[in-house]
Design an enzyme around this catalytic site. Structure first.
Site: not given
Ligand code: F6P
Length: 546
Positions: A207, A353, A384, A267-268, A213, A512
């Site tokens: 987003k 979150e 189990h 995002g979520r 990452e 972060k």
């Molecule tokens: O670190 C949390 C977050 O901001 C989430 O809310 C989001 O889903 C994820 O990182 C990924 O963010 P982006 O889609 O901006 O890479």
């Protein structure tokens, strides 16, 4: 949206009183008192059956909880939510994942603009793009059709699509979809050994397009790709989904391969948006749209049904009851379907979150508990593994059991066994096994009185462990859409009840920021004195500095 503290409501005290008066009652007692409990404490809606009768909850407590929801102005909050009010106040945004599944004829306004035509246009773009990839009309740089898709994204840009695709494996076409999320370089290495650059389409999903990452993984993949392919092959093999269109351009991705994302989609909650493109590619755009339809049906149910028959509202109130009055710390989610194995993980992000907050909507520290800790795994595997603790441990763990009336491939023998376990667990959790029964069983086994005396305490099950049974007809794109939307609305309701903002996530920022500082120091081997002594010592150990 009102900003009312639940604890300051008179009904909160009445609930506390109700808790004290009823705490010694068992779930079995409630069934003895009311022969119609199973019927009264269940909701049949479309192909969903939600039975919440196996909870430590009396009719009068439920009535009070429903009154609390009224007092906290849930009705108007729901209107605000669906109509695009800026309920994500700390980021100045509407929260409109529900708009993504609305029909063409509907209208939803953000800053006086109806957003539905754009939603439909983007959906059309997803449809035609995924069709072309699936049918082999779009090809790679050596003119071969795509065989593999790699979704590069993390958190909401990963978990939702991965969870849905796994849930709907039986709807999957020939494309192999891979998910690259963790920054762990071993994962990229492994992936690049499995795919052929000539036939792989990469979708960078972020987003913000600033996530460490995702950008690191995307850069590494692009570098690897360009070791094999000419530069202009990027145009054919790289697609991006983002709200940050400028950054996409910098990555060399064409406008045709750019899928915008609105800032009013969190995002979520974004799997319904362009973030779900890997779903449309994997199960086909028609099934993707059925997923959206299922969610839309749950939206209508949530928006229009009176609270006492409203699935997300009832589930939220029950969750609050355990969290705030019984002091339950966690909630378990156990799908009896292996294909739903990523659902607990997906809901961990969605729920924790969103509602893992300690400041209320007025900016004050809360003096009550907010989100539960969410965990779980599929049944029967989890039986189990950790069910011992749910049955005989010391923690109170309200559990959602999710099961299906029909199996996906029609293997009835296995399915009856699977569901027999589902029913047996909820039954065992509620009824338990008392001392007398244990003793009789041991007698029957021919144990001596001494042996019986010794073994009995270990074999007793207290019972009275709460569970909610959710039974859906079958795993389909539509039913999975409804199920996910059900939990999304539960998140919303609980945020309202706890008077917190559910749609920001400031709590993930600090780590972060610090990681960005640390990575520079690791790269230059320059551990500054300004670190706290514990972190400094760990960093020096990592770099083998004496
Ligand atoms: O670190 C949390 C977050 O901001 C989430 O809310 C989001 O889903 C994820 O990182 C990924 O963010 P982006 O889609 O901006 O890479």
């Amino acid at each position: 949206m009102k900003k009312l503290s639940p604890k300051k409501q008179e009904i909160w005290n009445m609930l506390q009183k109700s808790f004290e008066e009823n705490r010694s009652k068992t779930i079995v007692n409630y069934f003895e008192e009311d022969k119609n409990r199973a019927e009264e404490f269940s909701i049949q809606w479309e192909n969903f059956f939600v039975d919440y009768s196996k909870n430590r909850l009396s009719k009068s407590t439920l009535h009070l909880l429903l009154q609390l929801a009224e007092k906290l102005d849930l009705k108007n909050a729901i209107k605000d939510y669906f109509q695009g009010a800026e309920i994500n106040e700390t980021e100045g945004r509407s929260v409109l994942h529900t708009a993504l599944r609305k029909a063409k004829s509907e209208k939803v306004f953000v800053n006086d603009k109806n957003v539905i035509p754009d939603v439909i246009a983007v959906k059309d773009k997803i449809r035609s793009f995924s069709k072309k990839v699936i049918e082999g009309d779009l090809k790679g740089w050596t003119n071969k059709p795509f065989t593999d898709i790699v979704n590069i994204g993390i958190g909401g840009s990963h978990l939702g699509p991965m969870m849905v695709n796994e849930s709907l494996t039986s709807y999957k076409n020939h494309l192999n979809v891979h998910y690259l999320a963790n920054i762990d370089g071993d994962v990229v290495e492994k992936l690049t050994r499995e795919i052929n650059p000539e036939t792989t389409l990469f979708i960078i999903v972020s987003k913000t397009f600033t996530t460490q990452e995702t950008l690191t993984n995307a850069n590494t993949i692009q570098k690897w790709f360009l070791e094999k392919a000419p530069k202009d092959a990027i145009k054919k093999h790289f697609v991006a989904v983002s709200n940050n269109v400028e950054k996409i351009k910098e990555f060399g991705i064409t406008p045709e391969n750019t899928f915008p994302m609105e800032n009013w989609v969190g995002g979520r909650f974004s799997l319904w948006s362009t973030v779900g493109i890997s779903i449309a590619l994997s199960i086909g755009p028609e099934n993707f749209e059925k997923l959206l339809l299922g969610a839309q049906k749950m939206d209508t149910h949530f928006e229009q049904t009176p609270f006492d028959k409203n699935i997300p509202v009832i589930l939220s109130l029950i969750g609050m009851w355990y969290n705030n009055f019984w002091n339950a710390e966690t909630e378990a989610i156990i799908p009896y379907a292996e294909s739903l194995r990523y659902l607990p993980e997906y809901l961990q992000q969605g729920i924790m979150e969103s509602n893992g907050k300690n400041v209320d909507r007025n900016g004050n520290k809360v003096d009550y508990q907010t989100s539960s800790i969410i965990w779980g795994a599929t049944g029967t595997n989890s039986q189990h593994a950790f069910f011992q603790l749910i049955h005989q441990g010391t923690k109170l763990i309200p559990t959602d059991f999710i099961g299906f009336r029909e199996s996906t491939y029609g293997n009835t023998e296995h399915h009856h066994k699977l569901m027999a376990n589902y029913f047996a667990q909820t039954q065992a959790l509620m009824i338990g096994k008392d001392e007398n029964t244990v003793k009789k069983e041991l007698e029957k086994q021919g144990k001596t009185p001494q042996e019986i005396e010794k073994l009995t305490p270990f074999k007793v099950f207290e019972g009275n462990k709460p569970s909610t049974s959710i039974i859906i007809d079958k795993i389909t794109p539509e039913s999975i859409g409804s199920l996910v939307a059900m939990y999304e609305h539960k998140i919303f309701v609980q945020g309202i009840l706890w008077n917190i903002f559910s749609y920001d996530q400031w709590g993930v920022e600090l780590g972060k920021q610090l990681a960005n500082v640390i990575v520079e120091d690791l790269e230059t081997n320059n551990i500054k004195d300004s670190y706290d002594s514990s972190t400094k010592s760990l960093l020096n150990h990592y770099l083998k500095n004496d």
